[in-house]
Structures are given as structure tokens and as C-alpha cells.
Design a protein around this motif. Structure first.
Motif, PDB file in Angstrom:
ATOM      1  N   SER A  25     -68.431  -9.450  14.836  1.00 45.61           N
ATOM      2  CA  SER A  25     -69.392  -8.503  15.108  1.00 45.61           C
ATOM      3  C   SER A  25     -70.330  -8.490  14.018  1.00 45.61           C
ATOM      4  O   SER A  25     -71.454  -7.853  14.348  1.00 45.61           O
ATOM      5  N   ASN A  58     -64.937  -7.446  22.677  1.00 45.00           N
ATOM      6  CA  ASN A  58     -65.003  -7.441  20.889  1.00 45.00           C
ATOM      7  C   ASN A  58     -63.386  -7.082  20.707  1.00 45.00           C
ATOM      8  O   ASN A  58     -62.925  -5.990  20.657  1.00 45.00           O
ATOM      9  N   VAL A  63     -66.583 -11.473  19.036  1.00 44.57           N
ATOM     10  CA  VAL A  63     -67.345 -11.085  20.301  1.00 44.57           C
ATOM     11  C   VAL A  63     -67.545 -12.130  21.032  1.00 44.57           C
ATOM     12  O   VAL A  63     -67.803 -13.387  20.646  1.00 44.57           O
TER      13      VAL A  63
END
Length: 120
Positions: A25, A58, A63
Motif C-alpha cells: 500500500s 488490500n 494490494v
């Protein structure tokens, strides 16, 4: 066909995921800042929205996309041809070509695709 509609900014965001997955992320925040000029909060807001809609995941700060890019492209293409050309692929192609010429290689590739998808 299931609802795979993405607005322009969501599509650009998903392109970053598709081109770089799996990614952290943090990497996504950095890429969105560079490519979309987004702040960290914007990236996380859009990521949360697309995770809720089933486009991305996520998990453990990693992700990934849940919907393949080609599936979204097929959906959008079908919607465009239906909306703009009454669903007629020949009318779309005539309009798209609009007096342009294509190479022998492009013509052969189009014929191959048509043959591959012909009924019967």
C-alpha cells in the motif's frame, strides 16, 4: 454482464495496480502521488472504495486486483458499442476506420480475431 463500470480516475488507479501488482500500500501511495498527483488520503479512500466494490484487495498491506483488466476492458467496450453504435460492431468498425487504411498485418489480425469469435 456484471457491473464492471469504472469512472476515469478509478480506471487510472486500477491501471497502477494492474501494472505493478502485487504491491504494498505504501508503494501504491508513492505511485499515485507520482502518476495521479494524489495525496495519501485520496489513495487510501479510493482503494477502500474499490475494495468494497470487489475490484481490489488490500490484505496485510499488499494490494492486488480482484478483477482482471481485460474483463473491465471487455465490459467497457461492449457498453460503448451498444450505447454509441446501437450494438453494431460493423457500424463501429466502419466509423472507427473512417477512411483510414490498415496494414496487411492489421487486416490479417482482425480476420483472425473475427474467425476466432464466429458463431458455428
Amino acid at each position: 454482464m456484471e457491473e464492471l463500470k469504472l469512472c476515469e480516475s478509478d480506471y487510472r488507479f486500477m491501471n497502477i495496480i494492474w501494472e505493478n501488482e502485487p504491491l504494498s500500500s505504501g508503494q501504491l501511495v508513492t505511485l499515485c502521488a507520482q502518476e495521479l498527483d494524489w495525496k495519501k488520503s485520496t489513495t487510501y479512500t479510493i482503494l477502500k472504495k474499490l475494495c468494497e466494490r470487489g475490484f481490489a484487495r488490500n490484505e496485510g498491506s499488499t494490494v492486488t486486483a480482484l478483477v482482471p483488466r481485460d474483463k473491465v476492458r471487455a465490459y467497457e467496450s461492449e457498453r460503448f458499442v451498444e450505447r454509441t453504435f446501437g450494438g453494431s460492431l460493423p457500424v463501429f468498425l466502419a466509423s472507427f476506420l473512417g477512411g483510414k487504411t490498415i496494414s496487411d498485418q492489421e487486416a490479417a489480425e482482425l480476420k483472425r480475431l473475427i474467425d476466432q469469435h464466429k458463431e458455428g
